[in-house]
Scaffold this active site. Structure first.
Site, PDB file in Angstrom:
ATOM      1  N   LYS A 170       0.873  -1.169   0.000  1.00 18.77           N
ATOM      2  CA  LYS A 170       0.000   0.000   0.000  1.00 18.77           C
ATOM      3  C   LYS A 170       0.912   1.220   0.000  1.00 18.77           C
ATOM      4  O   LYS A 170       1.540   1.534   1.010  1.00 18.77           O
ATOM      5  CB  LYS A 170      -0.923   0.006   1.225  1.00 18.77           C
ATOM      6  CG  LYS A 170      -1.773   1.269   1.316  1.00 18.77           C
ATOM      7  CD  LYS A 170      -2.580   1.331   2.593  1.00 18.77           C
ATOM      8  CE  LYS A 170      -3.188   2.718   2.754  1.00 18.77           C
ATOM      9  NZ  LYS A 170      -3.919   2.871   4.031  1.00 18.77           N
TER      10      LYS A 170
ATOM     11  N   GLY B 151      -8.344   9.584   8.811  1.00 19.66           N
ATOM     12  CA  GLY B 151      -8.741   9.764  10.200  1.00 19.66           C
ATOM     13  C   GLY B 151      -9.815  10.808  10.442  1.00 19.66           C
ATOM     14  O   GLY B 151     -10.185  11.067  11.586  1.00 19.66           O
TER      15      GLY B 151
ATOM     16  N   ALA C 197      -9.529   5.687   3.168  1.00 17.41           N
ATOM     17  CA  ALA C 197      -9.398   6.830   4.075  1.00 17.41           C
ATOM     18  C   ALA C 197     -10.628   7.737   4.034  1.00 17.41           C
ATOM     19  O   ALA C 197     -11.244   7.941   2.984  1.00 17.41           O
ATOM     20  CB  ALA C 197      -8.159   7.668   3.781  1.00 17.41           C
ATOM     21  N   GLY C 198     -10.956   8.244   5.188  1.00 19.22           N
ATOM     22  CA  GLY C 198     -12.034   9.218   5.315  1.00 19.22           C
ATOM     23  C   GLY C 198     -13.390   8.635   5.639  1.00 19.22           C
ATOM     24  O   GLY C 198     -14.325   9.364   5.962  1.00 19.22           O
TER      25      GLY C 198
ATOM     26  N   ASN D   8      -9.880   2.070   8.897  1.00 20.24           N
ATOM     27  CA  ASN D   8      -9.272   1.672  10.170  1.00 20.24           C
ATOM     28  C   ASN D   8      -9.924   2.411  11.335  1.00 20.24           C
ATOM     29  O   ASN D   8     -10.588   1.843  12.186  1.00 20.24           O
ATOM     30  CB  ASN D   8      -7.756   1.945  10.120  1.00 20.24           C
ATOM     31  CG  ASN D   8      -6.982   1.402  11.304  1.00 20.24           C
ATOM     32  OD1 ASN D   8      -5.781   1.166  11.193  1.00 20.24           O
ATOM     33  ND2 ASN D   8      -7.600   1.158  12.435  1.00 20.24           N
TER      34      ASN D   8
END
Lengths: 67, 269
Positions: free
Chosen positions: B105, B166, B193-194, B215
């Site tokens: 990644k 995040g 992400a987001g 995550n």
């Protein structure tokens, strides 16, 4: 003896020590870490034949959690 | 679509087939046990991991890594924290040796304020890594032309952001993401992400995205295990909705109940 920096910490080692010998002396288990010298990857297969130079910046990394 | 057909709705990443369309990060959980329970509840088959400097006292690797291995998932190592092409390529090589996978990644941060990927460095790093035999999952912005460059460089998966890492703000620019999907229909696209809520994941899958990588949305939920389960359901819902095909939107109302035979109609003026 020569001085190198391992993860930004100064260490003195015998200049006749291979990477493999140095890692063992420092307590690393080579199968669980990877290594770069001055920003260049050094594969595990070269640990027995590669020697540090004075002033080398060594990064020793191991797995952690990540996103 | 029958339940059997849905169960066979697998997808492929660099030639490997997976059933779950959710990729989950292993960081930020309140404990290793919650991390394990959450990842199992999510149904994911792929987890992200990383490398960091280790002292000899740790024995080479944090205890968290032992918990991650127990999950039996495929691992996708990242280059989080890298800011130059050289850093990313070197860390990828270190990852390949430790994790024994060609997957990487690719993250090359260009700005610390929003952790926005550096498009130029990401492309250069991707080119070098592909030359070295890596299978690159580039984390990128939702810029269509950048995504096309990455595809043309040999990336067989693209991972544009929904919002900065995040933030949990969801899909900040659905138009841009949809455009990427329409212009790049032939390789897997993952929103990375987001994502903050399961509804964001549903939206991404409904746009035709193949998967979601997240995550923080699980790890920082009040109940991470329950949230992981919610994301699992959302991914399935979004995928089914996409396959089903939604109705066309209309500007004006149209009655759903038949108007023929409406009582009292002659009384209205």
């Amino acid at each position: 003896m020569i001085t190198i920096h391992v993860n930004s910490e100064a260490k003195q080692i015998d200049n006749s020590s291979s990477i493999a010998e140095a890692l063992t002396a420092w307590g690393y288990q080579s199968e669980k870490i990877a290594l770069a010298i001055n920003g260049e990857f050094v594969p595990r297969t070269e640990y027995n034949d590669h020697y540090f130079q004075a002033g080398d910046q060594v990064d020793v990394v191991a797995p952690i959690q990540g996103g | 679509m029958s339940a059997k057909e849905l169960s066979q709705d697998s997808w492929q990443l660099y030639g490997k087939a997976f059933n779950s369309r959710l990729l989950v990060g292993t960081a930020l959980y309140p404990s290793p046990q919650v991390m394990q329970d959450s990842i199992r509840a999510s149904g994911t088959e792929i987890v992200t991991v990383s490398l960091r400097r280790q002292s000899p006292e740790s024995g080479g690797g944090s205890s968290m890594w032992e918990f991650i291995k127990e999950l039996g998932c495929a691992v996708l190592p990242n280059t989080a924290g890298c800011r130059t092409v050289k850093e990313a390529v070197t860390l990828a090589q270190m990852s390949r040796e430790i994790f024994q996978t060609p997957w990487i990644k690719l993250e090359v941060v260009g700005d610390d304020y929003n952790l926005q990927p550096d498009p130029v460095a990401t492309l250069k790093a991707a080119e070098q890594l592909i030359e070295l035999g890596f299978e690159v999952f580039p984390y990128c912005t939702d810029d269509l032309v950048m995504c096309q460059y990455l595809r043309d460089a040999g990336c067989k998966v693209l991972m544009p952001w929904g919002a900065p890492i995040g933030t949990g703000r969801g899909l900040m620019n659905p138009y841009a993401l949809q455009t990427i999907r329409e212009r790049i229909p032939d390789i897997p696209l993952i929103v990375d992400a987001g994502i903050g809520k399961p509804s964001h994941a549903v939206q991404a899958l409904e746009l035709g995205y193949d998967g979601i990588l997240l995550n923080t949305a699980i790890a920082k939920a009040v109940d991470p295990v329950l949230m992981a389960s919610a994301f699992r359901s959302a991914i399935e819902t979004g995928r089914q909705s996409y396959l089903a095909g939604s109705m066309p939107e209309r500007q004006t109302a149209q009655p759903s109940t038949p108007t023929v035979g409406t009582p009292f109609w002659h009384q209205s003026k």
